[in-house]
Scaffold this active site. Structure first.
Site, PDB file in Angstrom:
ATOM      1  N   GLU A   1      19.080  19.672  67.347  1.00 11.00           N
ATOM      2  CA  GLU A   1      20.433  19.099  67.424  1.00 11.00           C
ATOM      3  C   GLU A   1      20.267  17.734  68.068  1.00 11.00           C
ATOM      4  O   GLU A   1      20.009  17.617  69.264  1.00 11.00           O
ATOM      5  CB  GLU A   1      21.368  19.998  68.233  1.00 11.00           C
ATOM      6  CG  GLU A   1      22.829  19.598  68.128  1.00 11.00           C
ATOM      7  CD  GLU A   1      23.259  18.589  69.176  1.00 11.00           C
ATOM      8  OE1 GLU A   1      23.409  17.389  68.822  1.00 11.00           O
ATOM      9  OE2 GLU A   1      23.444  18.970  70.335  1.00 11.00           O
TER      10      GLU A   1
ATOM     11  N   CYS B   1      27.307  14.048  72.212  1.00  6.88           N
ATOM     12  CA  CYS B   1      26.851  13.827  70.839  1.00  6.88           C
ATOM     13  C   CYS B   1      27.978  13.948  69.835  1.00  6.88           C
ATOM     14  O   CYS B   1      27.996  13.245  68.822  1.00  6.88           O
ATOM     15  CB  CYS B   1      25.746  14.825  70.479  1.00  6.88           C
ATOM     16  SG  CYS B   1      24.255  14.673  71.460  1.00  6.88           S
TER      17      CYS B   1
END
Length: 460
Positions: A227, A261
Site C-alpha cells: 500500500e 495517503c
C-alpha cells in the site's frame, strides 16, 4: 539507538536501543516456534485473544494516544480516534472470524472439493509513521485470526508506539512469538525477508520503499502486499452540496497535518462552481486552528518532522517556479518544531513534476475543469491510483466515476476512509494487494483444495 523527537518542539522524548543481529535471530526463532503452536489453535481461541487485545487497548487508550502525539505530532483528538479505530478493528475480526474462515464446498466431476483457508507462517510488516497504530493493526488483527504470527518493523520515529503495541499483546495474554516488534533500521529488512522462516511481507509506505521490498520478496519468491502513496482526486460537480464538499475538502487536507495517503490532495472542480468552491475553500483553510496537539480544540498540529515539513515547502516552491500561484498559506511558521500553515495552490500546470507527485502535507492544488470527461482525465493523469472522492447528486455521473477513475477506492459524497469491513488498496504505483475485510485476511493464507471422490460426503 533511536532518538524520538517531538515535532511540536524539537525535543527528544525517548531513546530506544536498536535490536542487534543476535536479537533479530532470537526473534525469528521465537516466531518460527510460536507459529508451530499458534497454527494449531482453534478459531475460538484466536477470536478470544483478539477481544482481549481490544480490551487492553481500551484500558490504555489515553496513554497510547499521548504517545502518538509526542512521537509524530498527531493531535490528541486524532490520536484517541485512531486508538478507538484499532479497537474496532480487533473486535471486527473477532466477530467475523468464523465466517471469514469458513470452508467452501463445490461439486466436481468425480465428487466434491472443499476449499479451506489455512495459515502460512510468520509475516513481516514494514510500517510508516503517519498512522502508527492503525496501519499496523490492519495487518496485525487478520494475522492473528489467520493463525499466522506477526513481525513488525516500524518507522524509526514511532518506536515507542511500536513497543506499546507489543506490550498490549502481552497484557492480553498473547503467547510468546505471536507478535514481536523489531526495533531495527531499514537496512536489516532485506535479510529478514530472505530468511526461510518468514513467508510473506506487507508494506505501507513510499513508492521507493515499496519497490525495494517487492524486489527483495521477488528474489525470495514470497508473497507481498504493498500500500503505497497516492495523489487522490477530489472531484466537485455542479450538483454537489457545495458547503459539505468544502468542509470535507478542508478536513482532507489538514487532518493528520495532511499526512494521509488516502486524503484527497487535488481538488478538481467543475467550472460552474469553481469560483464559489475556491472562495469557501480558501476561507476554510485559513480558519483552521493550529496549535498545541495536546489541546483537544486544536485542528492541526505540526508535521511529523522538520524534514517532512521542509519537503512540503520545497514542493510548494517548485510548483510556483513552474507557474502555479500560492493563493493562501503554504509557509513556515517561525517557531521550534515542524510547523507550517495550510496552503492552497491554483494554476498548477498539470504536466509539471509537482502535479504528478504526492504532496504529503497540508497543501491542496485546485484545478478547474469544463466537464466530467476532463475531470476524469485529469484525475487519472498521475502515476498513482489509491483513492478518490467524488461529489455529485447525479447517478449517471456516480457510475462514470466508479467505472472510470483509476483507483482502488472511490468515496461518493464523503471523505474516503479505511474501515475494517471494506477492501483497502490501490492500483498503478499505489501498490497491489488488499488489506481489511476478508480480502486482507486471505492475502496471507493458503487456499487449499481438498479433493474427494464420489464415495465421500462433504466434510469427510
Amino acid at each position: 539507538m533511536f532518538e524520538l523527537i517531538n515535532p511540536a518542539n524539537g525535543e527528544i522524548v525517548n531513546r530506544i536501543a536498536e535490536m542487534d543481529d543476535a536479537g533479530i535471530e532470537a526473534a525469528l526463532a521465537r516466531a518460527a516456534d510460536g507459529y508451530k503452536q499458534w497454527r494449531e489453535t482453534s478459531i475460538e481461541t484466536r477470536t478470544a485473544l483478539l477481544r482481549q487485545i481490544a480490551d487492553a487497548w481500551e484500558a490504555n487508550k489515553q496513554h497510547l494516544a499521548e504517545l502518538a502525539v509526542r512521537e509524530m505530532g498527531k493531535t490528541i483528538t486524532a490520536g484517541l480516534a485512531e486508538v478507538e479505530k484499532c479497537i474496532s478493528g480487533f473486535r471486527h475480526y473477532a466477530e467475523h472470524g468464523p465466517a471469514y474462515l469458513a470452508p467452501t464446498t463445490v461439486q466436481t466431476p468425480t465428487g466434491h472439493a472443499v476449499a479451506r483457508w489455512l495459515p502460512l507462517g510468520p509475516v513481516l510488516a514494514v510500517m510508516p509513521w503517519n498512522f502508527p497504530y492503525w496501519q499496523a493493526v490492519r495487518f496485525l488483527a487478520p494475522t492473528i485470526l489467520a493463525g499466522n504470527v506477526a513481525l513488525l518493523k516500524h518507522a524509526s520515529s514511532v518506536q515507542g508506539c511500536a513497543a506499546a503495541m507489543e506490550e498490549m499483546a502481552r497484557k492480553a495474554g498473547a503467547p510468546e512469538g505471536l507478535f514481536q516488534n523489531l526495533a531495527i533500521k531499514s537496512s536489516k529488512v532485506d535479510a529478514i525477508i530472505a530468511d526461510k522462516r518468514v513467508v510473506a511481507v506487507t508494506l505501507t509506505g513510499s513508492e521507493g520503499a515499496g519497490a525495494k521490498v517487492a524486489e527483495a520478496a521477488g528474489r525470495a519468491l514470497k508473497k507481498v502486499v504493498l500500500e503505497l502513496g497516492g495523489s487522490d482526486p477530489f472531484i466537485v460537480m455542479p450538483s454537489a452540496d457545495l458547503d459539505k464538499a468544502v468542509k470535507t475538502a478542508v478536513t482532507a487536507r489538514v487532518q493528520n497535518a495532511g499526512q494521509s495517503c488516502i486524503c484527497s490532495k487535488r481538488m478538481i472542480v467543475h467550472a460552474d462552481v469553481y469560483d464559489a468552491f475556491l472562495e469557501k475553500f480558501v476561507a476554510g483553510m485559513e480558519a483552521v486552528k493550529i496549535g498545541d496537539p495536546m489541546d483537544k480544540d486544536t485542528v492541526m498540529g505540526p508535521l511529523s518532522s522538520v524534514e517532512q515539513r521542509d519537503t512540503v515547502l520545497e514542493q510548494v516552491e517548485k510548483a510556483q517556479a513552474a507557474g502555479a500561484k500560492l493563493l493562501s498559506g503554504g509557509t513556515k511558521i517561525d517557531r521550534a518544531g515542524a510547523w507550517m500553515t495550510p496552503g492552497v495552490l491554483v494554476d498548477v500546470d498539470p504536466t509539471s513534476d509537482v502535479a504528478k507527485e504526492e504532496i504529503f502535507g497540508p497543501v491542496a492544488a485546485v484545478y478547474k475543469v469544463a466537464d466530467i470527461d476532463e475531470a476524469i482525465a485529469l484525475a487519472n493523469d498521475v502515476p498513482y491510483g489509491l483513492g478518490s472522492s467524488v461529489w455529485t447528486q447525479d447517478d449517471a455521473e456516480v457510475e462514470r466515476f466508479a467505472r472510470d477513475i483509476e483507483a482502488g477506492m472511490t468515496a461518493v459524497n464523503a471523505l474516503l476512509a479505511s474501515v475494517p469491513e471494506a477492501p483497502f488498496g490501490g492500483v498503478k504505483l499505489s501498490g497491489h494487494g488488499r488489506e481489511l475485510g476478508p480480502w486482507g485476511l486471505h492475502e496471507f493464507m493458503n487456499l487449499k483444495a481438498v479433493m474427494f471422490g464420489g464415495g465421500n460426503k462433504p466434510g469427510d
